[in-house]
Design a protein around this motif. Structure first.
Motif: not given
Lengths: 217, 217
Positions: A151, A194, B181-183, B185-186
């Motif tokens: 990241y 993204r 979650i990844g999408t 919070l990422g």
DNA sequence: GGATAGCGGATAGTGCTGCTATCCATTCAG
DNA sequence: CTGAATGGATAGCAGCACTATCCGCTATCC
């Protein structure tokens, strides 16, 4: 130009323009008589900026007022304006002291020193990062820290592109505003990209229908 | 576990938990008697997820309800859940047909085909991107499209990291939730990192005090 | 010169969101 | 047996971004 035309040209209603003036987001028109004022191109431009920060950037009116005040303050050095802008983009700081929060802060400190970043652990951006990582940890995704460097690589890439753009594109007197625009709207741009890249990567990995359907039907 | 303990363990007030149940964000507790219910670990976990999506992800309660409904629907294929999540992250779609909007849409279509992305021009993410680019163009930053590819490179990098993480980390039954979650919070994670990298890049380019102060004092 | 549309300025109200407060009858814990 | 907690329901609240209404005035068109 009077307020009606300003409204027509920007698509912002007259009462809303009055409201923005009241809230200090833009200066009032120049009075030509006790109840008649004229507005110029600067007002039009400012109005578009306000709408962009509101609609695309998702900022709050009060925060926009702070950022615009910083932009208008020609005494204020560039990095302070950027600091003001960046600080207002984050969430509220609900300080906690979970074990997860502590661990997340340590991970952030690690990252900063590993990267050699000239940022401080106490900056709002770092605090936001800690909160996000702590939330992930609480959800059983503590291992997410392992991809932080990927990241960070991408973040540096974007930051370099931003700086290069600002450096070559914008006249000096507009630089502050340009950087704010780039910071705020750039976030929206990247976020969209993204999500698009996510869909693409997912499609290429699992096929258009996703893994759940591979043995279905 | 009764509602009081659930509240204590998650830091969410009892009335708020009741509110979430009412709004369909989580199932009610299992009734053990007409006015006594018991809650399990699943409730606790769900509550943490809700708070993360709300506080860190900045989502709205109604949108969280939609996403969680998609997660809970075991019939729904993964990519539909992701679609639901991704679609709800964007802004409202205020369709316009400015020349800027049209140009921006063309630029997005270009980008998608140039990248070979398996996304559609009509997806919400693409619409968001168009709106952001149109806003920049209206502010005199139409040239921003020139850095789009740098942004897209970074976005692909992040998407790859996400997919790799999900692939190796999460058990299959939790995959859907993990991806959401990844999408969500990422995005918060990257946003923080970008702001930090921005400050760092700016500091390295201009010196800690910024360009404005180089000849001041 | 008279109607009328628009103006600046001010105050009050609106719709939405995410809770919070209060109430009730019931029930569990000590 | 008593006091705290519970499930369930309804009403209210604070913050936000406007929006509606009113006032007295003025520019403008015929």
């Amino acid at each position: 130009m009077r307020i009606g035309e300003l409204s027509r040209r920007t698509g912002v209603s007259v009462p809303t323009i009055k409201y923005y003036v009241r809230e200090g987001l833009m200066p009032p028109g120049e009075l030509t008589s006790p109840n008649q004022a004229s507005y110029g191109e600067a007002h039009e431009r400012r109005l578009r900026l306000i709408r962009a920060l509101l609609d695309v950037g998702g900022m709050k009116v009060a925060d926009i007022a702070d950022v615009l005040a910083a932009i208008d303050d020609r005494e204020r050095p560039l990095h302070k304006v950027l600091g003001a802008a960046a600080d207002l983009l984050g969430g509220a700081n609900t300080e906690q002291d979970d074990p997860e929060e502590v661990a997340a802060r340590a991970a952030v400190t690690d990252l900063i020193s590993r990267r050699g970043w000239q940022t401080y652990e106490s900056s709002p951006a770092a605090a936001d990062l800690s909160r996000a990582l702590a939330a992930m940890a609480r959800l059983g995704h503590g291992a997410f820290v392992e991809v932080l460097d990927d990241y960070a690589d991408a973040a540096e890439e974007v930051a370099r592109a931003d700086l290069a753009y600002v450096d070559r594109q914008v006249a000096v007197e507009d630089m502050v505003e340009g950087v704010v625009i780039g910071t705020v709207l750039g976030e929206a741009v990247f976020s969209s990209l993204r999500r698009m890249a996510h869909v693409d990567a997912s499609a290429k990995l699992y096929g258009t229908d996703g893994p759940r359907e591979r043995k279905a039907k």
